[in-house]
Design an enzyme around this catalytic site. Structure first.
Site, mmCIF file in Angstrom:
data_model
loop_
_atom_site.group_PDB
_atom_site.id
_atom_site.type_symbol
_atom_site.label_atom_id
_atom_site.label_comp_id
_atom_site.label_asym_id
_atom_site.label_seq_id
_atom_site.Cartn_x
_atom_site.Cartn_y
_atom_site.Cartn_z
ATOM 1 N N ASP A 164 0.847 -1.191 0.000
ATOM 2 C CA ASP A 164 0.000 0.000 0.000
ATOM 3 C C ASP A 164 0.881 1.240 0.000
ATOM 4 O O ASP A 164 2.062 1.187 0.383
ATOM 5 C CB ASP A 164 -0.954 -0.002 1.188
ATOM 6 C CG ASP A 164 -0.240 0.224 2.520
ATOM 7 O OD1 ASP A 164 0.678 -0.559 2.816
ATOM 8 O OD2 ASP A 164 -0.602 1.170 3.255
ATOM 9 N N GLU A 176 -0.205 -0.420 5.839
ATOM 10 C CA GLU A 176 0.829 0.170 6.689
ATOM 11 C C GLU A 176 0.730 1.690 6.724
ATOM 12 O O GLU A 176 0.867 2.309 7.790
ATOM 13 C CB GLU A 176 2.212 -0.256 6.198
ATOM 14 C CG GLU A 176 3.349 0.049 7.166
ATOM 15 C CD GLU A 176 3.898 1.464 7.049
ATOM 16 O OE1 GLU A 176 4.562 1.918 7.996
ATOM 17 O OE2 GLU A 176 3.645 2.126 6.011
#
Length: 448
Positions: free
Chosen positions: A90, A152
């Site tokens: 991500d 994250e």
């Protein structure tokens, strides 16, 4: 090592293609900004890529925050250690596209660097792992667990919960967290400390409502002025962070961070001085640092000749190892309440805290990686801290207290992670892949 390096060098055109494919996914873990399908597509790409690189199994596991974690395994030969290789797929939102010199989700080469959102943080590290595993192929003498996280950057804790719920998926002897970087391009660096985080939102109330500045200005308590005066007490005359009851004089004993390089890395304007009286390394890696993240008050455009009855700010306190993060947040709250002017009404709302982290540096894994990095880069390895926090490291350390946790990665200062025009130097990907491959070779050979 020469054979492995040659294989990685020959594989770099594929690394470009893979990173270009991965950067195309707008994998921001926030459905208010981009559709979930973008993250799902990136997760599937990562899973398939690691299977192709030699993992025996790989699966997508939905976590409590809705993100998908990629978890793959290759069993260890008898008596050999298992190494966990971490990264995340991500990315941060791109922000204003107009601030980018090229499309944020199209990998673009300029002046020897590869530009695109996530090119360094952290998709470049995904590709680095792939290069290392492919270079070793059947020569891999250790067990491998690959973990690639899907949320994250949002900090919603999905993977941390998964570690606690299913620790057997993550059991390993050495954990390589590839989400930091070298102190400079070509300078091999391991990150040994991470500062924690203790945020609060402070609100000042002084009046029942706005009043005319001409009729009441002077004695009427201005909430915005009170907030400004309060915030000024968090820095001394030199710009050092000062919070009552909080130790602020720690020193850093690793690599130095020269002021001129810091100015260039941070983009400090010509003629503007640096805040604080300590060395840069002390300030960014060893000491608390207070940042005002935002202020709620009347905007300049459209503002009236009125005294503000209320004002608020969100404050970010970075907390180095050696200081309890909850005690630091409590000290900040107490400081604000003690220094508010004019007996103004004050409310301090704490946010969730994240603890600092300090890695062990006395284990065989750390020694093997240090040797591998020095051989790959042709320079001695330096130790640096990182101002940011990675909460997963603390969860892994608590869950697997015997495991070594080592932090490295491709995200050196010129990468400008989280900012427009993020980029990666492909030499960092190539050299770190070589170091990781040699590291795994050393571990496998030492246990045969």
């Amino acid at each position: 090592m020469s054979d492995v390096r040659a294989r990685i060098a020959a594989d770099m055109p594929r690394a470009w293609r893979e990173l270009a494919e991965l950067v195309k996914f707008r994998s921001v873990a926030d459905e208010r900004q981009f559709p979930r399908e973008e993250c799902v597509g990136a997760a599937e790409w990562v899973r398939d890529a690691f299977v192709d690189a030699g993992l025996e199994t790989a699966e997508l596991i939905e976590t409590v925050d809705g993100s998908l974690a990629v978890v793959g395994h290759r069993a260890a030969p008898e008596g050999a250690p298992t190494v966990l290789l971490y990264s995340h797929y991500d990315v941060q939102p791109p922000g204003d596209d107009k601030l980018w010199s090229s499309a944020p989700f199209e990998l673009t080469e300029r002046d020897g660097r590869w530009y695109g959102r996530g090119a360094a943080d952290c998709k470049g590290n995904v590709v680095m792992h792939l290069l290392a595993l492919r270079a070793l192929g059947d020569e891999l003498g250790v067990g491998i667990t690959v973990v690639s996280e899907g949320s994250e950057e949002m900090g919603t804790g999905g993977l941390e919960h998964l570690v606690l719920e299913r620790p057997e998926l993550f059991a390993s002897d050495i954990i390589v967290v590839a989400d930091t970087g070298n102190a400079a391009v070509g300078q091999p660096t391991v990150t040994t400390t991470l500062r924690g985080i203790a945020n609060v939102v402070v609100r000042i109330d002084t009046l029942e409502g706005e009043v005319h500045s001409g009729m009441y200005g002077g004695p009427a308590p201005d909430a915005l002025a009170a907030l400004v005066q309060l915030l000024s007490t968090l820095r001394d005359a030199h710009g050092n962070t000062v919070v009552d009851g909080l130790t602020t004089d720690q020193t850093w004993d690793g690599i130095t961070y020269e002021a001129d390089r810091f100015r260039a890395d941070a983009g400090v304007l010509d003629g503007v001085g640096l805040a604080g009286s300590s060395t840069v390394a002390d300030a960014v890696w060893a000491r608390p640092a207070l940042t005002v993240l935002g202020i709620d008050c009347p905007p300049v455009v459209g503002s009236a000749a009125a005294i503000s009855p209320t004002a608020s700010a969100r404050l970010n306190l970075r907390v180095p190892p050696g200081i309890d993060v909850q005690e630091a947040q409590d000290a900040l709250t107490a400081h604000l309440k003690a220094h508010v002017p004019w007996n103004a009404r004050i409310t301090v709302e704490p946010e969730a805290v994240g603890s600092p982290f300090e890695a062990r540096t006395d284990g065989p894994g750390y020694a093997a990686l240090g040797d591998a990095l020095a051989e790959a880069f042709g320079k001695p390895v330096a130790a640096a801290g990182q101002g940011g926090s990675i909460p997963l490291c603390n969860v892994l350390a608590e869950t697997f207290p015997k495991a070594e946790i080592i932090l490295m990665g491709v995200e050196e200062p010129l990468a400008r992670i989280h900012a427009p025009n993020e980029s990666v130097d492909p030499r960092e990907i190539e050299n770190l892949a070589g170091a990781e491959a040699l590291f795994l070779q050393k571990l496998g050979a030492s246990d045969r």
